[in-house]
Scaffold this motif. Sequence first.
Motif, PDB file in Angstrom:
ATOM      1  N   ALA A 133       0.823  -1.213   0.000  1.00 39.07           N
ATOM      2  CA  ALA A 133       0.000   0.000   0.000  1.00 39.07           C
ATOM      3  C   ALA A 133       0.855   1.260   0.000  1.00 39.07           C
ATOM      4  O   ALA A 133       0.632   2.179  -0.801  1.00 39.07           O
ATOM      5  N   ILE A 134       1.840   1.320   0.883  1.00 41.28           N
ATOM      6  CA  ILE A 134       2.686   2.513   0.970  1.00 41.28           C
ATOM      7  C   ILE A 134       3.516   2.665  -0.298  1.00 41.28           C
ATOM      8  O   ILE A 134       3.743   3.779  -0.785  1.00 41.28           O
ATOM      9  N   SER A 135       3.976   1.546  -0.854  1.00 39.49           N
ATOM     10  CA  SER A 135       4.769   1.612  -2.089  1.00 39.49           C
ATOM     11  C   SER A 135       3.954   2.201  -3.232  1.00 39.49           C
ATOM     12  O   SER A 135       4.427   3.094  -3.960  1.00 39.49           O
ATOM     13  N   ILE A 136       2.720   1.718  -3.413  1.00 36.33           N
ATOM     14  CA  ILE A 136       1.868   2.247  -4.483  1.00 36.33           C
ATOM     15  C   ILE A 136       1.557   3.718  -4.230  1.00 36.33           C
ATOM     16  O   ILE A 136       1.597   4.554  -5.144  1.00 36.33           O
ATOM     17  N   HIS A 137       1.274   4.032  -2.974  1.00 35.06           N
ATOM     18  CA  HIS A 137       0.954   5.415  -2.615  1.00 35.06           C
ATOM     19  C   HIS A 137       2.114   6.358  -2.903  1.00 35.06           C
ATOM     20  O   HIS A 137       1.921   7.525  -3.234  1.00 35.06           O
ATOM     21  N   ASN A 138       3.351   5.866  -2.772  1.00 36.35           N
ATOM     22  CA  ASN A 138       4.521   6.726  -2.942  1.00 36.35           C
ATOM     23  C   ASN A 138       4.782   7.117  -4.400  1.00 36.35           C
ATOM     24  O   ASN A 138       5.477   8.106  -4.657  1.00 36.35           O
ATOM     25  N   ILE A 139       4.236   6.373  -5.344  1.00 35.50           N
ATOM     26  CA  ILE A 139       4.497   6.674  -6.753  1.00 35.50           C
ATOM     27  C   ILE A 139       3.947   8.049  -7.152  1.00 35.50           C
ATOM     28  O   ILE A 139       4.669   8.853  -7.756  1.00 35.50           O
ATOM     29  N   PRO A 140       2.679   8.381  -6.837  1.00 32.21           N
ATOM     30  CA  PRO A 140       2.214   9.739  -7.146  1.00 32.21           C
ATOM     31  C   PRO A 140       3.028  10.819  -6.437  1.00 32.21           C
ATOM     32  O   PRO A 140       3.203  11.916  -6.973  1.00 32.21           O
TER      33      PRO A 140
END
Length: 264
Positions: A154-161
């Motif tokens: 979750a945090i990894s995906i969130h960090n992309i934007p």
Amino acid sequence: MAHSEFALVFIAGAVTMLATGLGALPFFFIETVSDRLNVALWGVASGIMVSASVFGLIFEAREYGGPVQIGAGLLVGAALVAVSRKLIHGYEFDPGRYESADFPTLVLVVGVLTVHSFPEGVAVGVSFAQLGLEGGVPLYGFSIPVLAVFMTVAISIHNIPEGIAVSIPLQSMGAGVPRMAWWAVFTSIPQPIGAVIAYGFVRLARDLLAFGFGFAAGAMLWLVIIELIPEGREAGAELPDNGNRVLIAGFIAGILIMLPLLFV
């Protein structure tokens, strides 16, 4: 506590940190990110954070404590982020300024990065509280809690934007993609540090697990309210309806992206 456990948690935090650099990759293929896509990505990031906080951390917290402990953790986590941000209100992270910064400016930059990124690292670290117990995902001799997998993804995906948000102004300054990726990753350096600190805390203070889960959830939810959603609204200022429909659609998509992990 074994050093290998701390190493594993640090690696998980480092994965989320490096994921921020992925936000620079689109600039290999395009010169600009449209406002509509930018708003949608902030919505997705917000939905992922809310999903991870509620369905991951808060639901897990109910196994270890009651509403009072969880509620206290939520309030303290939100309050800490709110107070920290108030102390550095008005300061914007500027990589160009950092490169020529004097010591006071460097301290401010580190403070901004910590307030912005540290709570996410805490969430990852807390999610590893049940590391080594039965029922986890086997990996290289470890039994990794499903919640830890959920939070790391979750945090990894969130960090992309967030990486894209860092890259956009750098791209307008003529920076190359490797430099954009480096600065994006730099903004998330506190995450592996926060993960290790939080993991050590919850392993030593088992009776405070519910509070710890609540604390991480409160900090992340407050970040969504005071940072991610306002960022999305600002990016959509020139769109019809101020981009609200795109933001909401992205938010819902972010929640739906994470739902399958709840049934792993």
